[in-house]
Write an enzyme that holds these catalytic residues in place. Structure first.
Site, mmCIF file in Angstrom:
data_model
loop_
_atom_site.group_PDB
_atom_site.id
_atom_site.type_symbol
_atom_site.label_atom_id
_atom_site.label_comp_id
_atom_site.label_asym_id
_atom_site.label_seq_id
_atom_site.Cartn_x
_atom_site.Cartn_y
_atom_site.Cartn_z
ATOM 1 N N HIS A 1 10.374 8.398 -6.746
ATOM 2 C CA HIS A 1 10.653 8.272 -8.176
ATOM 3 C C HIS A 1 9.331 8.137 -8.931
ATOM 4 O O HIS A 1 8.401 7.486 -8.493
ATOM 5 C CB HIS A 1 11.610 7.120 -8.473
ATOM 6 C CG HIS A 1 11.266 5.861 -7.770
ATOM 7 N ND1 HIS A 1 11.590 5.624 -6.459
ATOM 8 C CD2 HIS A 1 10.616 4.757 -8.198
ATOM 9 C CE1 HIS A 1 11.144 4.435 -6.103
ATOM 10 N NE2 HIS A 1 10.537 3.886 -7.143
ATOM 11 N N VAL B 1 1.678 13.274 -5.974
ATOM 12 C CA VAL B 1 1.552 14.689 -6.308
ATOM 13 C C VAL B 1 2.061 15.050 -7.711
ATOM 14 O O VAL B 1 1.438 15.859 -8.409
ATOM 15 C CB VAL B 1 2.199 15.574 -5.203
ATOM 16 C CG1 VAL B 1 3.719 15.586 -5.283
ATOM 17 C CG2 VAL B 1 1.635 16.966 -5.259
ATOM 18 N N ARG C 1 3.224 6.645 -13.099
ATOM 19 C CA ARG C 1 2.985 6.915 -11.682
ATOM 20 C C ARG C 1 1.480 6.919 -11.411
ATOM 21 O O ARG C 1 0.683 7.396 -12.236
ATOM 22 C CB ARG C 1 3.583 8.284 -11.363
ATOM 23 C CG ARG C 1 3.522 8.703 -9.894
ATOM 24 C CD ARG C 1 4.274 7.755 -9.020
ATOM 25 N NE ARG C 1 4.955 8.419 -7.916
ATOM 26 C CZ ARG C 1 5.187 7.831 -6.744
ATOM 27 N NH1 ARG C 1 4.793 6.587 -6.510
ATOM 28 N NH2 ARG C 1 5.846 8.468 -5.802
ATOM 29 N N GLU D 1 3.839 15.439 8.534
ATOM 30 C CA GLU D 1 4.479 15.568 7.213
ATOM 31 C C GLU D 1 5.961 15.212 7.321
ATOM 32 O O GLU D 1 6.579 15.335 8.390
ATOM 33 C CB GLU D 1 4.297 17.020 6.737
ATOM 34 C CG GLU D 1 4.869 17.375 5.393
ATOM 35 C CD GLU D 1 4.293 16.581 4.216
ATOM 36 O OE1 GLU D 1 4.771 15.433 4.006
ATOM 37 O OE2 GLU D 1 3.421 17.096 3.497
ATOM 38 N N GLN E 1 0.919 -1.136 0.000
ATOM 39 C CA GLN E 1 0.000 0.000 0.000
ATOM 40 C C GLN E 1 0.956 1.182 0.000
ATOM 41 O O GLN E 1 1.538 1.522 1.029
ATOM 42 C CB GLN E 1 -0.897 -0.049 1.239
ATOM 43 C CG GLN E 1 -2.057 0.941 1.216
ATOM 44 C CD GLN E 1 -1.636 2.395 1.159
ATOM 45 O OE1 GLN E 1 -1.518 2.987 0.059
ATOM 46 N NE2 GLN E 1 -1.405 3.003 2.289
ATOM 47 N N GLU F 1 10.775 7.475 3.104
ATOM 48 C CA GLU F 1 9.762 7.878 4.080
ATOM 49 C C GLU F 1 10.146 7.405 5.491
ATOM 50 O O GLU F 1 9.707 7.980 6.481
ATOM 51 C CB GLU F 1 8.403 7.317 3.652
ATOM 52 C CG GLU F 1 7.211 7.739 4.489
ATOM 53 C CD GLU F 1 6.782 9.201 4.343
ATOM 54 O OE1 GLU F 1 7.204 9.873 3.379
ATOM 55 O OE2 GLU F 1 6.020 9.680 5.207
ATOM 56 N N LYS G 1 -0.444 13.754 -10.289
ATOM 57 C CA LYS G 1 -1.691 14.505 -10.130
ATOM 58 C C LYS G 1 -1.561 15.852 -10.849
ATOM 59 O O LYS G 1 -2.482 16.308 -11.523
ATOM 60 C CB LYS G 1 -1.978 14.712 -8.634
ATOM 61 C CG LYS G 1 -3.208 15.539 -8.347
ATOM 62 C CD LYS G 1 -3.482 15.564 -6.849
ATOM 63 C CE LYS G 1 -4.556 16.581 -6.504
ATOM 64 N NZ LYS G 1 -4.843 16.589 -5.053
ATOM 65 N N TYR H 1 2.624 4.367 7.084
ATOM 66 C CA TYR H 1 3.402 3.823 5.964
ATOM 67 C C TYR H 1 4.891 3.774 6.317
ATOM 68 O O TYR H 1 5.564 2.740 6.139
ATOM 69 C CB TYR H 1 3.181 4.689 4.710
ATOM 70 C CG TYR H 1 4.089 4.337 3.553
ATOM 71 C CD1 TYR H 1 3.706 3.379 2.615
ATOM 72 C CD2 TYR H 1 5.336 4.953 3.386
ATOM 73 C CE1 TYR H 1 4.539 3.044 1.552
ATOM 74 C CE2 TYR H 1 6.173 4.625 2.333
ATOM 75 C CZ TYR H 1 5.774 3.672 1.424
ATOM 76 O OH TYR H 1 6.610 3.348 0.377
ATOM 77 N N ARG I 1 -1.609 16.307 5.497
ATOM 78 C CA ARG I 1 -1.521 15.079 6.297
ATOM 79 C C ARG I 1 -1.405 15.409 7.780
ATOM 80 O O ARG I 1 -0.900 16.477 8.128
ATOM 81 C CB ARG I 1 -0.304 14.263 5.833
ATOM 82 C CG ARG I 1 -0.489 13.850 4.388
ATOM 83 C CD ARG I 1 0.761 13.317 3.747
ATOM 84 N NE ARG I 1 0.464 13.003 2.343
ATOM 85 C CZ ARG I 1 1.301 12.482 1.490
ATOM 86 N NH1 ARG I 1 2.538 12.181 1.872
ATOM 87 N NH2 ARG I 1 0.928 12.243 0.250
ATOM 88 N N SER J 1 12.021 2.586 1.870
ATOM 89 C CA SER J 1 11.627 3.926 1.414
ATOM 90 C C SER J 1 12.278 5.039 2.209
ATOM 91 O O SER J 1 12.463 4.929 3.437
ATOM 92 C CB SER J 1 10.104 4.044 1.558
ATOM 93 O OG SER J 1 9.703 5.391 1.470
#
Ligand code: NAP
Ligand code: G4F
Length: 351
Positions: free
Chosen positions: A187, A197, A192, A289, A91, A136, A200, A157, A286, A134
Site C-alpha cells: 500500500h 518502486v 511512501r 524475487e 526495517q 511478503e 520512486k 524481510y 534482488r 506482510s
C-alpha cells in the site's frame, strides 16, 4: 475510558495516517520514534502543529524508544499505559534486507517479541496488540493469497515478518493476549518512502518534468503487486483491533498489476511513452524475487466490513500529482511541459 493507542513507527507512512485516523476518533495517541542524526518527522509535522504538547491534556505526543531496546519499550508502556498497541515499526525495505539481514531480523522479528513480552509483563492481557504482518511472507506461494496460503518467504524481510507473525499468534494462544496480525499487501501514498518502486516512479517523473534528471532506472518490471492506498489500509488496521476476538486478516484490493503497468500508467497520465524514459539495470534486481501478489481479502470484508476505496489508477495519479505539486507544477502544466521532452533512453539500450 478514553482509548489510548501506542504506535511504533509513527513517523513512517502508515504510522502517520494511523495517528490521524485515531486522533479523529478521539484517541489519546503516543508515538515512538528512534533517534536519527537528522530530523525525519516530516510526515507528522502537521500533527505537531495542531497539538501543543506542553498542554498536559495534549492527545498527541511522541517519545524516543527503539524496538531493539527492551528497556525503552518497557518505560514507554509503564508511562503511557496503552489500551491498544500498533506495532508498525520495521526495517520495511525488502531489497535492503538482503544487505542488512541481521539487523532486519533483530528489528522485524525479535523487535515484536520484545514488545509482546514487555506488554505481557508490564500491562497484562487486556491490552490489544496489532502486528504489521506482510504479504511478503507468502513469497513464492502462487496467487491468489489468503489467510490459508502457506508462507514461502523469499527475503530476510519476509522470513523475519513470518517469525513475528508466529510469535504474535503464540502470545495469543499461550498467554491469552489479544494479539492480531494484519497481513497487508502493498500500500502506497504520497507519503511512501522514496525508494519503494511506486514512489520512486512518481517522484522521478516529477524530476524529469522539472529538468533535474532525464530517466528512471528500475529493476524487475515483471513483478506483480496488489497495490492499495495506505489511507484506506489504516482503517482496516484499526478495525482488526476492534473485532470481537484476536484474529489474522489479509488486507488487499484483489487486483494485481506489474511494475511495467504502473510505470506505463504513470507516464501515460502526462501523455508520455514510458519506454522513452525508463532503463532497466541489474542494480535494482534482488537475489530472489516475489513474482506475484494478489490478495483475497474476503475475510476482512465479511468480518470487519472493510473494503478499499482508492483504486490503481486513482492511486497512481494521486501520487504523481502530489510529487508534481511539490515541485510547483499542476497536472495540466506538467502535460504541457511533457510535450517538449525528448526521449532519453535510446532504443538500443532497452532490455
Ligand atoms: P515505513 O514508512 O518504512 O515506516 C516504518 C517505521 O519504522 C519508520 O518510521 C522507521 O523509523 C521505524 N523503525 C525502523 N526501525 C525501528 C526501530 N528499531 N525502532 C523503532 N522504530 C523503527 O513503513 P510503512 O510502509 O509505514 O509500513 C509500516 C509497517 O507495515 C512496517 O512494519 C512494514 O514492514 C509493514 N508493511 C508495510 C506494507 C506496505 O506496503 N507499506 C505492507 C505490509 C506490511 P525510521 O524512519 O527512523 O527508519
Ligand atoms: O516497492 P517495492 O520495493 O515493494 P516490495 O518489495 O513489494 O515490498 C513492499 O511491500 C511489502 C508487502 O508485500 C511490504 F511488506 C514491504 O514492507 C514493502 O512495503 O518493490 C515492488 C516490486 C519488487 O518486485 C521489486 O523487485 O518492484 C520491483 N522493482 C523494480 N524496480 C523495484 C525497482 N523495487 C524498488 N524498490 N526499486 C526499483 O528500482
Amino acid at each position: 475510558m478514553t482509548a489510548r493507542a501506542l504506535i511504533t513507527g509513527v513517523v513512517g507512512q502508515d504510522g502517520s495516517y494511523l495517528a490521524e485516523h485515531l486522533l479523529s476518533k478521539g484517541y489519546i495517541v503516543r508515538g515512538i520514534t528512534r533517534r536519527a542524526s537528522y530530523p525525519h518527522t516530516q510526515r507528522i509535522d502537521h500533527l505537531f502543529a495542531m497539538y501543543d504538547d506542553r498542554d498536559p491534556e495534549c492527545p498527541f505526543r511522541v517519545t524516543y524508544a527503539d524496538l531493539t531496546d527492551s528497556s525503552s519499550l518497557q518505560n514507554v508502556l509503564l508511562d503511557f499505559q496503552p489500551t491498544e498497541v500498533y506495532n508498525l515499526a520495521a526495517q520495511s525495505h525488502v531489497g535492503i534486507s538482503f544487505d542488512t539481514g541481521e539487523s532486519t531480523l533483530d528489528i522485524n522479528a525479535i523487535g515484536p517479541f520484545r514488545l509482546l513480552d514487555s506488554i505481557r509483563r508490564v500491562c497484562g492481557p487486556d491490552v490489544r496488540f496489532y502486528q504489521a504482518s506482510s504479504s511478503e511472507m507468502f513469497g513464492a506461494s502462487p496467487p491468489p493469497q489468503s489467510e490459508l496460503t502457506p508462507f514461502l518467504p523469499q527475503s530476510p524481510y519476509g522470513a523475519a515478518k513470518a517469525a513475528a507473525y508466529y510469535l504474535t499468534r503464540m502470545h495469543r494462544v499461550a498467554y491469552g493476549m489479544f494479539a492480531a496480525n494484519g497481513i497487508l499487501f502493498n500500500h502506497e501514498s504520497p507519503r511512501r518512502g522514496l525508494n519503494f518502486v511506486t514512489r520512486k516512479i512518481t517522484y522521478t517523473i516529477a524530476r524529469i518534468i522539472a529538468g533535474d534528471v532525464d530517466r528512471i532506472e528500475l529493476g524487475n518490471l515483471d513483478a506483480k503487486r496488489d497495490w492499495g492506498f495506505s489511507g484506506d489500509y489504516v482503517d482496516a488496521i484499526w478495525r482488526i483491533l476492534q473485532h470481537t476476538e484476536a484474529d489474522d486478516f489479509v488486507v488487499a484490493t484483489g487486483e494485481t498489476h506489474t511494475v511495467r503497468e504502473f510505470v506505463a500508467h504513470a507516464f501515460s497520465i502526462l501523455g508520455l511513452d514510458w519506454e522513452d524514459f525508463v532503463s532497466v539495470t541489474d542494480r535494482f534486481k534482488r537475489p530472489a524475487e516475489v513474482p506475484a501478489l494478489l490478495g483475497d481479502a474476503s475475510k476482512a470484508r465479511r468480518l470487519l466490513g472493510w473494503q478499499p476505496k482508492v483504486g490503481f489508477a486513482e492511486l497512481c495519479q494521486m501520487m504523481l500529482e502530489s510529487d508534481l505539486a511539490a515541485r510547483g507544477h499542476t497536472l495540466d502544466e506538467a502535460r504541457v511541459q511533457a510535450k517538449s521532452l525528448r526521449p532519453s533512453v535510446p532504443r538500443v539500450r532497452r532490455k
